[in-house]
Design an enzyme around this catalytic site. Structure first.
Site, short mmCIF file in Angstrom:
data_model
loop_
_atom_site.label_atom_id
_atom_site.label_comp_id
_atom_site.label_asym_id
_atom_site.label_seq_id
_atom_site.Cartn_x
_atom_site.Cartn_y
_atom_site.Cartn_z
N ARG A 1 -72.85 -39.07 50.57
CA ARG A 1 -71.59 -39.63 50.04
C ARG A 1 -71.44 -41.09 50.47
O ARG A 1 -70.96 -41.93 49.72
CB ARG A 1 -70.40 -38.79 50.49
CG ARG A 1 -69.12 -39.15 49.78
CD ARG A 1 -68.02 -38.14 50.04
NE ARG A 1 -67.64 -38.10 51.44
CZ ARG A 1 -66.81 -37.22 51.97
NH1 ARG A 1 -66.28 -36.27 51.21
NH2 ARG A 1 -66.50 -37.24 53.25
N GLU B 1 -55.09 -35.20 44.49
CA GLU B 1 -55.30 -34.83 45.88
C GLU B 1 -54.21 -35.45 46.73
O GLU B 1 -53.25 -36.00 46.19
CB GLU B 1 -56.70 -35.25 46.35
CG GLU B 1 -56.98 -36.74 46.26
CD GLU B 1 -58.35 -37.12 46.83
OE1 GLU B 1 -58.86 -36.44 47.73
OE2 GLU B 1 -58.89 -38.14 46.36
N LYS C 1 -65.41 -43.17 49.49
CA LYS C 1 -64.60 -43.26 50.71
C LYS C 1 -64.59 -44.72 51.17
O LYS C 1 -65.36 -45.14 52.04
CB LYS C 1 -65.21 -42.33 51.77
CG LYS C 1 -64.15 -41.75 52.69
CD LYS C 1 -64.64 -40.50 53.36
CE LYS C 1 -63.79 -40.11 54.54
NZ LYS C 1 -62.38 -39.90 54.27
N1 PLP Z 1 -59.83 -36.58 50.13
C1 PLP Z 1 -59.61 -37.70 50.83
C2 PLP Z 1 -58.84 -38.78 50.19
C3 PLP Z 1 -60.10 -37.81 52.14
O1 PLP Z 1 -59.88 -38.91 52.87
C4 PLP Z 1 -60.80 -36.73 52.70
C5 PLP Z 1 -61.35 -36.82 54.05
O2 PLP Z 1 -62.50 -37.09 54.27
C6 PLP Z 1 -61.02 -35.59 51.93
C7 PLP Z 1 -60.50 -35.54 50.64
C8 PLP Z 1 -61.77 -34.43 52.46
O3 PLP Z 1 -63.14 -34.67 52.45
P1 PLP Z 1 -64.12 -33.93 53.46
O4 PLP Z 1 -63.88 -32.49 53.31
O5 PLP Z 1 -65.46 -34.33 53.03
O6 PLP Z 1 -63.74 -34.43 54.82
C1 COI Z 2 -61.33 -36.98 57.16
O1 COI Z 2 -60.86 -35.87 56.94
O2 COI Z 2 -62.36 -37.16 57.79
C2 COI Z 2 -60.67 -38.18 56.69
O3 COI Z 2 -61.30 -39.20 56.62
C3 COI Z 2 -59.26 -38.14 56.33
C4 COI Z 2 -58.46 -39.16 57.06
C5 COI Z 2 -57.12 -39.12 56.45
C6 COI Z 2 -58.40 -38.92 58.54
#
Ligand code: PLP
Ligand code: COI
Length: 341
Positions: free
Chosen positions: A82, A220, A184
């Site tokens: 990612r 989201e 991200k």
């Molecule tokens: N959506 C957003 C905007 C996020 O910042 C995060 C955190 O990483 C997620 C979703 C969840 O992603 P993940 O499960 O890969 O941490």
């Molecule tokens: C994560 O879950 O790792 C994120 O980056 C989300 C953030 C809002 C702390």
């Protein structure tokens, strides 16, 4: 290895400096060898690309202590992939994916004393990130970059841990069609700060963002994807090109189908149907699975039957299975667990 003495059960989600961080520099078209260093501060030019035009991307992952005392991370290859996607979208060089995983492993090993013990409810949050560091004044990508990884022990993202939260439908948009919602990038979070402060000022824990093109579909929150449970116990999650492809959400959908035998659907989720779901949760590395008890749309309340006291039964099963896999009590699918020590 002696653990730091900390009140692990009560640490929140805030930055605690740890001993070592990983740094690699990109210059003249190549990455250097990288190293672990002690200094948590960064010195850079006043005109650095990251400071002027927000050329920065990041990842979020965790290290866990398992029941039998190992230290592991969860699907770091997906974070590496990612981050490569994020880099390409912001015209940054990719930090090689195998090196990303090695850097994470090295940084966690070097900060082993800060990996919270099994059963404490805390984990070691890992933050890989990369930014443009040389001076850039015309709007263009930097030529030099720094990739870093730091760690910080964390507790639950939402105060109250597993207690259901209340969220509101945001008047602000998080991502535009064909924009950067699917990567991200720091810029996505900068523009969410006013929205989250507004939500907090109005007494809500988080925002539910709708799609900015039609404002009819659930996207989201500022830091997590949604999962919903239907009254006939199907797991539904929004499909959208403008949300972050959460690794937690993708894992939950797999676990729901293959471990719990539930039907799963990734599809458009219209806001109008939210009132018909039995349970709702936010999922992400930081959020894990945080139950939502109530969604408020400009004064109109949607209260899920699971209530405001505890997680709904299916959310609870998903939570137990996911965290059971992460903490080594339940066998993981091939390749999901990367052992660090
Ligand atoms: N959506 C957003 C905007 C996020 O910042 C995060 C955190 O990483 C997620 C979703 C969840 O992603 P993940 O499960 O890969 O941490
Ligand atoms: C994560 O879950 O790792 C994120 O980056 C989300 C953030 C809002 C702390």
């Amino acid at each position: 290895m002696e653990k730091k003495s900390m009140d692990w059960e009560n640490i929140g989600f805030s930055y605690i400096e740890t001993d070592k961080r990983y740094v690699a520099n990109y210059k003249d078209g190549k990455w250097d060898d990288g190293a672990l260093i002690d200094d948590a501060n960064i010195t850079m030019n006043e005109c650095a690309g990251v400071l002027q035009y927000a050329q920065t991307i990041f990842e979020g992952m965790k290290a866990y202590t398992t029941e039998d005392g190992r230290i592991v991370t969860f699907r770091p290859d997906l974070n590496a992939a990612r981050m490569a996607d994020s880099a390409k979208r912001l015209e940054m060089p990719v930090f090689p994916e195998e090196r990303f995983v090695e850097a994470v492993v090295e940084t966690v090993k070097a900060n082993e004393a800060y990996v919270p013990p099994y059963g404490s409810g805390a984990t070691l949050y890992i933050r890989p990130y990369m930014f443009g560091i040389n001076p850039v004044i015309g709007v263009k990508p930097a030529d030099e970059y720094q990739f870093r990884v730091f760690t910080t022990p964390v507790g639950p993202y939402f105060k109250g841990g597993a207690k259901p939260i209340t969220i509101c439908v945001s008047d602000f948009d998080r991502a535009a069609p064909h924009g950067t919602g699917h990567i991200k990038a720091g810029l996505n979070y900068a523009m969410s700060l006013h929205a989250i402060m507004t939500a907090h000022a109005n007494g809500f824990d988080e925002n539910m963002y709708l799609d900015s093109a039609t404002r009819t579909k659930v996207e989201e929150t500022g830091g997590a994807n949604f999962i919903f449970v239907t009254k006939d116990n199907k797991i539904v999650t929004p499909h959208s090109d403008t949300i972050l492809p959460s690794i937690t959400r993708r894992s939950i959908m797999y676990v729901a189908e293959h471990y719990l035998g539930l039907e799963v659907e990734e599809r458009d989720v219209y806001f109008d149907e939210v009132k018909d779901f039995a349970e709702c949760g936010l999922c992400g590395t930081a959020a894990v699975i945080s139950p939502v008890g109530k969604v408020v749309d400009h004064g109109k309340e949607i209260c899920f039957p699971s209530g405001m006291e505890k997680m709904g039964p299916t959310t609870q099963k998903l939570y137990e299975t996911l965290t059971g896999i992460q903490m080594g009590q339940i066998d993981a699918p091939e390749g999901w667990i990367k052992e660090i020590k």
